[in-house]
Write a protein that holds these residues in place. Sequence first.
Motif, PDB file in Angstrom:
ATOM      1  N   ASN A 129       4.494 -16.404  10.414  1.00 55.33           N
ATOM      2  CA  ASN A 129       4.870 -16.143   9.033  1.00 55.33           C
ATOM      3  C   ASN A 129       3.728 -16.452   8.073  1.00 55.33           C
ATOM      4  O   ASN A 129       3.441 -15.678   7.147  1.00 55.33           O
ATOM      5  N   ILE A 130       3.057 -17.575   8.301  1.00 56.69           N
ATOM      6  CA  ILE A 130       1.939 -17.943   7.428  1.00 56.69           C
ATOM      7  C   ILE A 130       0.818 -16.914   7.539  1.00 56.69           C
ATOM      8  O   ILE A 130       0.250 -16.474   6.535  1.00 56.69           O
ATOM      9  N   ALA A 131       0.495 -16.514   8.772  1.00 55.04           N
ATOM     10  CA  ALA A 131      -0.583 -15.543   8.971  1.00 55.04           C
ATOM     11  C   ALA A 131      -0.263 -14.207   8.306  1.00 55.04           C
ATOM     12  O   ALA A 131      -1.143 -13.540   7.757  1.00 55.04           O
ATOM     13  N   LEU A 132       1.000 -13.813   8.336  1.00 54.92           N
ATOM     14  CA  LEU A 132       1.384 -12.498   7.833  1.00 54.92           C
ATOM     15  C   LEU A 132       1.658 -12.476   6.336  1.00 54.92           C
ATOM     16  O   LEU A 132       1.495 -11.428   5.697  1.00 54.92           O
ATOM     17  N   THR A 133       2.078 -13.605   5.761  1.00 55.11           N
ATOM     18  CA  THR A 133       2.512 -13.583   4.362  1.00 55.11           C
ATOM     19  C   THR A 133       1.646 -14.400   3.415  1.00 55.11           C
ATOM     20  O   THR A 133       1.741 -14.217   2.195  1.00 55.11           O
ATOM     21  N   GLN A 134       0.803 -15.292   3.949  1.00 56.30           N
ATOM     22  CA  GLN A 134       0.051 -16.189   3.078  1.00 56.30           C
ATOM     23  C   GLN A 134      -1.452 -15.988   3.166  1.00 56.30           C
ATOM     24  O   GLN A 134      -2.214 -16.822   2.680  1.00 56.30           O
ATOM     25  N   ALA A 195      -9.618  -5.870  19.203  1.00 53.41           N
ATOM     26  CA  ALA A 195      -9.073  -4.639  18.628  1.00 53.41           C
ATOM     27  C   ALA A 195      -8.170  -4.930  17.434  1.00 53.41           C
ATOM     28  O   ALA A 195      -8.146  -4.166  16.457  1.00 53.41           O
ATOM     29  N   ILE A 196      -7.417  -6.014  17.491  1.00 53.36           N
ATOM     30  CA  ILE A 196      -6.538  -6.375  16.376  1.00 53.36           C
ATOM     31  C   ILE A 196      -7.355  -6.677  15.126  1.00 53.36           C
ATOM     32  O   ILE A 196      -6.985  -6.299  14.013  1.00 53.36           O
ATOM     33  N   VAL A 197      -8.480  -7.350  15.287  1.00 54.80           N
ATOM     34  CA  VAL A 197      -9.346  -7.638  14.148  1.00 54.80           C
ATOM     35  C   VAL A 197      -9.819  -6.351  13.486  1.00 54.80           C
ATOM     36  O   VAL A 197      -9.910  -6.256  12.256  1.00 54.80           O
ATOM     37  N   ALA A 198     -10.107  -5.344  14.296  1.00 60.01           N
ATOM     38  CA  ALA A 198     -10.633  -4.094  13.767  1.00 60.01           C
ATOM     39  C   ALA A 198      -9.564  -3.231  13.100  1.00 60.01           C
ATOM     40  O   ALA A 198      -9.888  -2.316  12.333  1.00 60.01           O
ATOM     41  N   ALA A 199      -8.286  -3.501  13.374  1.00 62.64           N
ATOM     42  CA  ALA A 199      -7.205  -2.699  12.797  1.00 62.64           C
ATOM     43  C   ALA A 199      -7.025  -3.062  11.327  1.00 62.64           C
ATOM     44  O   ALA A 199      -7.028  -4.235  10.967  1.00 62.64           O
ATOM     45  N   PRO A 200      -6.853  -2.068  10.438  1.00 61.40           N
ATOM     46  CA  PRO A 200      -6.735  -2.380   9.014  1.00 61.40           C
ATOM     47  C   PRO A 200      -5.514  -3.219   8.654  1.00 61.40           C
ATOM     48  O   PRO A 200      -5.604  -4.125   7.836  1.00 61.40           O
ATOM     49  N   GLU A 201      -4.359  -2.933   9.235  1.00 55.90           N
ATOM     50  CA  GLU A 201      -3.137  -3.702   8.974  1.00 55.90           C
ATOM     51  C   GLU A 201      -2.394  -3.891  10.291  1.00 55.90           C
ATOM     52  O   GLU A 201      -1.409  -3.211  10.566  1.00 55.90           O
ATOM     53  N   PRO A 202      -2.829  -4.836  11.122  1.00 56.67           N
ATOM     54  CA  PRO A 202      -2.258  -4.936  12.474  1.00 56.67           C
ATOM     55  C   PRO A 202      -0.822  -5.425  12.518  1.00 56.67           C
ATOM     56  O   PRO A 202      -0.057  -5.025  13.394  1.00 56.67           O
ATOM     57  N   GLY A 203      -0.431  -6.310  11.604  1.00 54.81           N
ATOM     58  CA  GLY A 203       0.909  -6.889  11.692  1.00 54.81           C
ATOM     59  C   GLY A 203       1.054  -7.692  12.969  1.00 54.81           C
ATOM     60  O   GLY A 203       0.183  -8.467  13.347  1.00 54.81           O
ATOM     61  N   VAL A 204       2.178  -7.485  13.668  1.00 52.83           N
ATOM     62  CA  VAL A 204       2.433  -8.166  14.940  1.00 52.83           C
ATOM     63  C   VAL A 204       2.206  -7.179  16.079  1.00 52.83           C
ATOM     64  O   VAL A 204       2.684  -6.043  16.025  1.00 52.83           O
ATOM     65  N   ILE A 205       1.480  -7.619  17.109  1.00 59.73           N
ATOM     66  CA  ILE A 205       1.187  -6.775  18.266  1.00 59.73           C
ATOM     67  C   ILE A 205       1.572  -7.528  19.533  1.00 59.73           C
ATOM     68  O   ILE A 205       1.135  -8.658  19.755  1.00 59.73           O
TER      69      ILE A 205
END
Length: 272
Positions: A129-134, A195-205
């Motif tokens: 939650n912190i990573a995605l919203t803060q 690959a997640i770092v390179a994605a513009p908006e990865p969200g949860v994978i």
Amino acid sequence: MAARATIVGAAGFVGGRLRERLEREGVEVFTPAKGDQTLFERDLGVVYYCAGLTADYAQRPFDTVEAHATLVAEIAARASFERFVYTSSTRLYDAADRGSGDMHEDLPLALRPAEPRHIYDLSKALGENIALTQMTGRGGVARLSNVFGWRDGDPGFLSEWLVAARGGRALTLQSSPHIARDYIHVDDVVEALIAIVAAPEPGVINVAGGALTTNAELAAQFAEEGWRVTFTGQANPPAPPNADIARLRALGVIPRSVKDVVRGYLRTEALA
């Protein structure tokens, strides 16, 4: 690939392998030790958050919360960084409603605050939650399934099994042939994190193999290559939920089948 990266948890299994990969590719890697306050005094570049407790979380509940959420919150509030990838776990799906088939990243999680075992799940979910919203759109989450390797000291049941295979062709394992898990090799995990770092908006994978494999199926693979595997138990628990990996594939990461990886290992490195 970013020129500068920080790995929190670089002494661990995934973090250590990620460090090797990044340094091979010329990335400047900062690996702060626990309690290193310079974490908040420098530009961290891309942060890979690989810290956490797995086997001993129940015996160390407060350390679990600190590793999974407290330090994540401090980084969000105080640190300077470009991107942030938080390593979570597909274990969060264990209590989910399985009527919908494979576990998609957007499915609601079933977390029970009164369940002692859920301190792991709740703290991981809070870190997510912190990573995605803060983190002002700079954070992403990688939910890892059962990661394996075969170097001495690599953790996990399959890792220990593969290491033991180098010591002889007859193996007795303290487990049951009926137990199933979703396995992914550590090198494929590293590929996914990058690959997640390179994605513009990865969200949860979901970073998983995408299929459940039983111990019996793996033992058959070993038998084909000349090993004999005996299990000491016959427990037959319900299979865990399976993670959907469509989002991972969309990033261009195609995890190798655990059976293919094991076959290759037995034909090469296990015989070295």
